[in-house]
Design a protein around this motif. Structure first.
Motif, PDB file in Angstrom:
ATOM      1  N   LEU A  63      55.527   2.488  70.204  1.00  0.00           N
ATOM      2  CA  LEU A  63      54.753   2.747  69.006  1.00  0.00           C
ATOM      3  C   LEU A  63      55.017   4.181  68.549  1.00  0.00           C
ATOM      4  CD1 LEU A  63      52.420   1.871  67.088  1.00  0.00           C
ATOM      5  CD2 LEU A  63      50.833   2.710  68.839  1.00  0.00           C
ATOM      6  N   THR A  64      55.388   4.329  67.270  1.00  0.00           N
ATOM      7  CA  THR A  64      55.681   5.649  66.721  1.00  0.00           C
ATOM      8  C   THR A  64      54.913   5.838  65.415  1.00  0.00           C
ATOM      9  OG1 THR A  64      57.923   5.583  67.637  1.00  0.00           O
ATOM     10  CG2 THR A  64      57.483   7.225  65.949  1.00  0.00           C
ATOM     11  N   ALA A  65      54.248   6.981  65.296  1.00  0.00           N
ATOM     12  CA  ALA A  65      53.547   7.307  64.053  1.00  0.00           C
ATOM     13  C   ALA A  65      54.139   8.577  63.464  1.00  0.00           C
ATOM     14  CB  ALA A  65      52.051   7.500  64.320  1.00  0.00           C
ATOM     15  N   GLN A  66      54.322   8.576  62.152  1.00  0.00           N
ATOM     16  CA  GLN A  66      54.865   9.747  61.454  1.00  0.00           C
ATOM     17  C   GLN A  66      53.707  10.508  60.807  1.00  0.00           C
ATOM     18  OE1 GLN A  66      58.029  10.803  61.154  1.00  0.00           O
ATOM     19  NE2 GLN A  66      59.122   9.146  62.149  1.00  0.00           N
ATOM     20  N   LEU A  67      53.410  11.670  61.358  1.00  0.00           N
ATOM     21  CA  LEU A  67      52.344  12.503  60.808  1.00  0.00           C
ATOM     22  C   LEU A  67      52.929  13.655  60.012  1.00  0.00           C
ATOM     23  CD1 LEU A  67      49.663  12.873  63.621  1.00  0.00           C
ATOM     24  CD2 LEU A  67      49.499  11.579  61.507  1.00  0.00           C
ATOM     25  N   PRO A  68      52.293  14.045  58.915  1.00  0.00           N
ATOM     26  CA  PRO A  68      52.778  15.227  58.197  1.00  0.00           C
ATOM     27  C   PRO A  68      52.591  16.464  59.043  1.00  0.00           C
ATOM     28  CG  PRO A  68      50.655  14.539  57.352  1.00  0.00           C
ATOM     29  CD  PRO A  68      51.103  13.472  58.297  1.00  0.00           C
ATOM     30  N   LYS A  69      53.579  17.324  59.040  1.00  0.00           N
ATOM     31  CA  LYS A  69      53.443  18.563  59.788  1.00  0.00           C
ATOM     32  C   LYS A  69      52.520  19.547  59.089  1.00  0.00           C
ATOM     33  CE  LYS A  69      57.462  18.812  62.768  1.00  0.00           C
ATOM     34  NZ  LYS A  69      58.559  19.666  63.236  1.00  0.00           N
ATOM     35  N   GLU A  70      52.386  19.416  57.780  1.00  0.00           N
ATOM     36  CA  GLU A  70      51.471  20.291  57.072  1.00  0.00           C
ATOM     37  C   GLU A  70      50.041  19.905  57.413  1.00  0.00           C
ATOM     38  OE1 GLU A  70      53.682  18.378  55.604  1.00  0.00           O
ATOM     39  OE2 GLU A  70      55.195  19.677  54.686  1.00  0.00           O
ATOM     40  N   PRO A 119      41.864  24.919  54.500  1.00  0.00           N
ATOM     41  CA  PRO A 119      41.181  24.999  53.200  1.00  0.00           C
ATOM     42  C   PRO A 119      42.161  24.614  52.098  1.00  0.00           C
ATOM     43  CG  PRO A 119      41.781  27.189  53.960  1.00  0.00           C
ATOM     44  CD  PRO A 119      42.097  26.257  55.087  1.00  0.00           C
ATOM     45  N   PRO A 120      41.685  24.166  50.940  1.00  0.00           N
ATOM     46  CA  PRO A 120      42.622  23.799  49.862  1.00  0.00           C
ATOM     47  C   PRO A 120      43.579  24.931  49.509  1.00  0.00           C
ATOM     48  CG  PRO A 120      40.417  23.030  49.353  1.00  0.00           C
ATOM     49  CD  PRO A 120      40.287  23.886  50.569  1.00  0.00           C
ATOM     50  N   VAL A 121      43.039  26.155  49.393  1.00  0.00           N
ATOM     51  CA  VAL A 121      43.861  27.329  49.104  1.00  0.00           C
ATOM     52  C   VAL A 121      43.459  28.412  50.095  1.00  0.00           C
ATOM     53  CG1 VAL A 121      44.534  29.061  47.403  1.00  0.00           C
ATOM     54  CG2 VAL A 121      43.989  26.734  46.656  1.00  0.00           C
ATOM     55  N   GLU A 122      44.448  29.086  50.626  1.00  0.00           N
ATOM     56  CA  GLU A 122      44.202  30.086  51.670  1.00  0.00           C
ATOM     57  C   GLU A 122      44.822  31.424  51.272  1.00  0.00           C
ATOM     58  OE1 GLU A 122      45.450  30.806  56.374  1.00  0.00           O
ATOM     59  OE2 GLU A 122      46.124  29.028  55.286  1.00  0.00           O
ATOM     60  N   ILE A 123      44.091  32.505  51.476  1.00  0.00           N
ATOM     61  CA  ILE A 123      44.613  33.850  51.289  1.00  0.00           C
ATOM     62  C   ILE A 123      44.684  34.526  52.650  1.00  0.00           C
ATOM     63  CG2 ILE A 123      44.325  36.075  50.154  1.00  0.00           C
ATOM     64  CD1 ILE A 123      42.649  34.777  48.064  1.00  0.00           C
ATOM     65  N   SER A 169      48.509  30.454  50.001  1.00  0.00           N
ATOM     66  CA  SER A 169      49.069  29.142  50.365  1.00  0.00           C
ATOM     67  C   SER A 169      48.237  28.034  49.734  1.00  0.00           C
ATOM     68  CB  SER A 169      49.076  28.982  51.887  1.00  0.00           C
ATOM     69  OG  SER A 169      49.850  29.987  52.498  1.00  0.00           O
ATOM     70  N   ASN A 170      48.943  27.086  49.125  1.00  0.00           N
ATOM     71  CA  ASN A 170      48.307  25.899  48.552  1.00  0.00           C
ATOM     72  C   ASN A 170      48.542  24.735  49.505  1.00  0.00           C
ATOM     73  OD1 ASN A 170      47.219  23.900  46.973  1.00  0.00           O
ATOM     74  ND2 ASN A 170      48.916  23.837  45.506  1.00  0.00           N
ATOM     75  N   HIS A 171      47.491  24.244  50.148  1.00  0.00           N
ATOM     76  CA  HIS A 171      47.618  23.147  51.105  1.00  0.00           C
ATOM     77  C   HIS A 171      47.375  21.782  50.462  1.00  0.00           C
ATOM     78  CE1 HIS A 171      47.942  25.969  54.396  1.00  0.00           C
ATOM     79  NE2 HIS A 171      46.819  26.552  54.059  1.00  0.00           N
ATOM     80  N   PRO A 195      52.529  22.265  44.539  1.00  0.00           N
ATOM     81  CA  PRO A 195      51.932  21.567  45.688  1.00  0.00           C
ATOM     82  C   PRO A 195      52.594  22.006  46.997  1.00  0.00           C
ATOM     83  CG  PRO A 195      52.373  20.032  43.899  1.00  0.00           C
ATOM     84  CD  PRO A 195      53.004  21.321  43.500  1.00  0.00           C
ATOM     85  N   ARG A 196      51.781  22.241  47.992  1.00  0.00           N
ATOM     86  CA  ARG A 196      52.258  22.616  49.326  1.00  0.00           C
ATOM     87  C   ARG A 196      53.174  23.837  49.273  1.00  0.00           C
ATOM     88  NH1 ARG A 196      49.278  20.268  53.375  1.00  0.00           N
ATOM     89  NH2 ARG A 196      48.605  18.199  52.686  1.00  0.00           N
TER      90      ARG A 196
END
Length: 870
Positions: free
Chosen positions: A414-421, A540-544, A574-576, A608-609
């Motif tokens: 079983l393999t799951a692909q998760l976003p690294k972000e 957080p959505p946006v990070e400073i 950063s925009n997450h 984005p990102r």
């Protein structure tokens, strides 16, 4: 030959990280933490298969190791816990042996994240260092086959006594946390490197005492009774072992366990000590470590004084039994090689579990069909679909182990692909899942997707679970085939943010959000399941964040506005999110309440990102008039919290001589070059080749930064060039080094590095407020161009100095004296000598911590050192 037979046994309850422990090759939280702290890429695969091996076929080496370990795990119903004060204090060899040789469930419990230590590979300190060491510990635990847990106590640096450690931790709070973890993890045996009778690190002493106290307190319902809810019950550890160090005897008639690190692992092809060394090497911030087991063995013997035995091998690790529970089974012999020898299951637990017993694990690998039949037969006999009554948590953990072995022997991967972000709260996460059959029999996959979890935010294992729905697939999977599907997971709006980890290190949810993927399948007309633990970070959505050194430090300048040097300060925004964002970044000259329009504004556009860097040049007037610091606010059109960053400002009244030019050989920290910039000094970083071939005479001072002779050992061969520079009229300054990387040593081809005799010891002054005495108050180094006084040693951070010189040539002048309470004064913190036409300064005081922390007195002392003789 009959391989399987029935057996009554027990297994431990499923704890917050229990599913991560079922096999060393299962992708665990260790991978997830590494992903969150590594460079970000699009997607990251996590899988239950054969570890890092990417080849296919049921007979691959990694396949055999994973299956062998899973089958071995089924033989051992016990849990062994190793308790340690800091990352790398754990006994990785014993953990490795107990898991890889005996199949025990192994866990490690750390009092701290080790954030108060030194960093051998980079500039990060304090919480940033703790975040790295958490990752390193997880990587080490993966190799050991154990699972790491943290109490989250603060590491405030070296302590000399346990009372000093408890002053910061709080004895009762620290004990409460340890009792809770023992009650959750339920170890049968605890081992520790730390002893209550030693006089080493005070946090080691405190941890040792807590283990002894928690041994009884965890079983006492009157101790921390508020913990006894949500499945947490009292727990009685059966045995406590303490390591016997060096050539000392275990004392009395103690039972002793010997762990042989030279013994070879039968399936991995290396000795257990080599596996443990590979785990130790993951603690890179505490290195450098030996590269080979033979090198490790030889270095160990050289430094420990334990001789004898076969060259290239290590002596046995010895543990003495110091505490047993009332009614616990006695050790069957005075000497043993297994902490679990003689333990027996209680009748109630033995009746609830029926597990296979097999003594020919290797033979099981050669007949997978027969092995599968045996596991399925055992599964039916054990009634694993029914929750346990005596101890449901243990049965759940044993069921996970049973399912793990069944999946491996059937060839289900079983393999799951998760976003690294990282994800953000209230977002929808799409998780591609691949199911593959590498076995020889047809498998029917009934349903597969995200499993329901429970909130474990109160667990200091630092994970939070999320609930979500499942998907139905119901499709056959023939041998050699696979199929893919996508699971959509709704991240809760209440998900706790853990990015950046350094900012959230001590929070219960620091290590993220757990998302367990589960597949249910049918093989040989038997319904089974398999879990894949995965995890994501929440941002957080946006990070400073500050991309430049914080706090901001400035110093007087004749040509600067308002008389102070300007400072360039870089921010990273950063925009997450998966959507673009725009807004205005506004600077306010205060860290207090925000009023007015601000003194500078930048428009920010983020894809984005994406992330962007913004540089602000803060002039001397803004800095000198700021109220405690500056603040940056990002206003957007999105609802919610406004991203903000407050940065302290320090005005250091430090003057330097005219026409100063400094060359420096930097260590891993950037405190020195940042401080030179704050002082307005022209400076240049020098390589070892620059020292060897360059013209050093153009520098008024040359600084050898902290531990550079260790981090750049090639500098030793050209050290004479530095001494020649000083002899010809230069000013050579050397910051602290450890005694074992500085003192002359023929075995390591290390000559005397100073121009005169200078031998370091291991003494420290750990009290950052320890009194400072000026031995030669009129010496120019303490007076020109800044006249130092007691105020320059106020508000220091963590300690005064370390590895103080214990012997030095009369040519040196000792200028400062300090000592911890009730200890003899140490006079070698700042030594200065004339050498030829120049000067040589050696200082063991922790200027790098104080410079980094913006302590004005540290800048004044640095200004005097680089101005000396001018």
């Amino acid at each position: 030959m009959r391989i399987f037979k029935s057996r009554h046994t027990r297994f431990h309850r499923c704890v917050a990280l229990a599913t991560f422990a079922v096999a060393a090759s299962i992708v665990t939280l260790l991978h997830a933490q590494q992903r969150s702290l590594a460079a970000r890429q699009a997607f990251d695969p996590v899988a239950i298969d054969r570890g890092s091996d990417t080849s296919r076929g049921a007979d691959t080496s990694a396949d055999r190791i994973a299956l062998y370990q899973a089958l071995l795990d089924l033989r051992n119903p016990w849990t062994v816990m190793c308790v340690a004060a800091h990352p790398d204090d754990e006994d990785g060899t014993s953990l490795t042996v107990m898991r890889h040789k005996y199949g025990a469930h192994t866990v490690s419990l750390f009092s701290t994240f080790g954030e108060g230590g030194q960093n051998a590979i980079g500039p990060e300190l304090y919480e940033e260092l703790g975040a790295i060491r958490a990752r390193e510990t997880m990587a080490a635990a993966e190799i050991q086959g154990s699972e790491p847990h943290f109490l989250g106590l603060k590491d405030v640096g070296f302590s000399k006594t346990r009372d000093e450690a408890f002053k910061f931790w709080g004895h009762e709070e620290a004990l409460r946390r340890m009792v809770l973890e023992i009650r959750k993890l339920r170890p049968d045996v605890i081992i520790t490197n730390h002893s209550t009778t030693s006089n080493d690190h005070g946090q080691h002493q405190a941890t040792a005492l807590m283990v002894v106290e928690a041994f009884d307190a965890a079983a006492d319902p009157t101790k921390s009774p508020e913990q006894l809810k949500d499945g947490v019950t009292t727990w009685q550890v059966q045995r406590l072992f303490v390591r016997v160090r060096g050539n000392q005897g275990p004392g009395g008639d103690s039972h002793v366990v010997y762990i042989d690190r030279n013994e070879q692992d039968p399936v991995r092809g290396v000795v257990y000590g080599e596996e443990a060394l590979r785990a130790l090497q993951q603690h890179a911030t505490q290195g450098p470590w030996p590269k080979t087991f033979a090198e490790y063995a030889n270095r160990f013997r050289a430094f420990s004084g334990q001789q004898g035995g076969t060259p290239g091998q290590l002596p046995m690790i010895r543990y003495a039994l110091v505490k047993s529970a009332n009614g616990a089974a006695a050790m069957p012999a005075q000497e043993s090689h297994n902490f679990l020898d003689g333990l027996r299951l209680s009748p109630a637990v033995a009746q609830e579990l029926r597990l296979p017993d097999f003594t020919a694990t290797a033979e099981l690998l050669n007949d997978l069909s027969r092995t599968r039949e045996g596991i399925i037969e055992t599964y039916h006999r054990g009634n694993w679909d029914t929750p346990g009554k005596v101890d449901p948590q243990r049965k759940a953990l044993m069921r996970a182990k049973m399912e793990r072995a069944a999946a491996l022997v059937a060839g289900l991967h079983l393999t799951a692909q998760l976003p690294k972000e990282p994800v953000i709260a209230n977002a929808t996460l799409s998780v591609p899942i691949t199911i593959e059959n590498t076995g020889t029999e047809r498998i029917k996959v009934d349903n597969c997707g995200s499993a329901s979890g429970t909130n474990t935010a109160g667990d200091r294992a630092n994970y939070t679970k999320v609930n979500h729905s499942r998907m139905t697939t119901e499709r056959p999977l023939s041998p050699g085939t696979s199929f893919a599907l996508t699971d959509k997971i709704q991240i809760p709006a209440s998900a706790k943010i853990n990015v950046p980890l350094a900012k959230h290190l001590y929070e219960p949810s620091a290590l993220g959000l757990s998302l367990d993927v589960r597949c249910e399948y049918e093989v040989d007309e038997t319904k089974l399941g398999i879990d894949l633990p995965v995890r994501v970070d929440v941002a957080p959505p946006v990070e400073i964040a500050a991309a430049s050194a914080s706090p901001i430090v400035t110093s007087p300048a004749k040509d600067g506005k308002c008389g102070f040097h300007p400072v360039d300060f870089k921010l990273r925004i950063s925009n997450h999110q998966n959507d673009p964002v725009s807004g205005e970044l506004v600077l306010f000259p205060t860290t207090g309440p925000i009023t007015g329009r601000g003194s500078a504004t930048r428009k920010v556009e983020l894809k984005p990102r994406d992330n962007v860097d913004e540089m602000f040049t803060l002039d001397g007037c803004e800095l000198s008039k700021s109220k405690g610091g500056v603040s940056f606010l990002l206003t957007t059109h999105q609802p919610g919290t406004v991203p903000a960053l407050a940065v302290p400002v320090v005005v250091a009244d430090a003057k330097v001589a005219l026409s100063i030019r400094v060359g420096y050989i930097r260590g891993f920290d950037f405190s020195l070059p940042n401080a030179l910039t704050a002082l307005g000094v022209e400076s240049k970083e020098l390589s070892v080749d620059d020292v060897k071939n360059g013209d050093l005479s153009k520098f008024t001072s040359v600084i050898v930064d902290n531990r550079v002779y260790e981090s750049k050992p090639e500098l030793i061969a050209v050290n004479q060039k530095l001494l020649d520079y000083a002899n010809a009229g230069g000013n050579l300054i050397v910051f602290y080094h450890k005694n074992d990387e500085w003192n002359p040593d023929e075995r390591r081809n290390r000559p005397q590095l100073a121009p005169y005799k200078l031998i370091l010891g291991g003494e420290r002054v750990t009290d950052e407020n320890a009194p400072i005495t000026f031995i030669e108050p009129d010496h120019p180094l303490l007076n020109v161009p800044n006249k130092l006084n007691q105020d320059d040693f106020k508000d220091w951070i963590q300690e005064r100095g370390l590895y103080y010189p214990k012997e030095w040539d009369p040519q040196f002048h000792a200028l400062l004296q300090s000592n911890d309470p009730n200890e003899a004064p140490l006079k070698g913190g700042l030594l200065v000598a004339d050498y030829g036409r120049g000067h040589y300064i050696y200082t063991s005081m922790v200027w790098y911590r104080e410079l980094r922390g913006g302590i004005p007195g540290a800048y004044r002392m640095l200004a005097n050192m680089i101005s000396y003789g001018r």
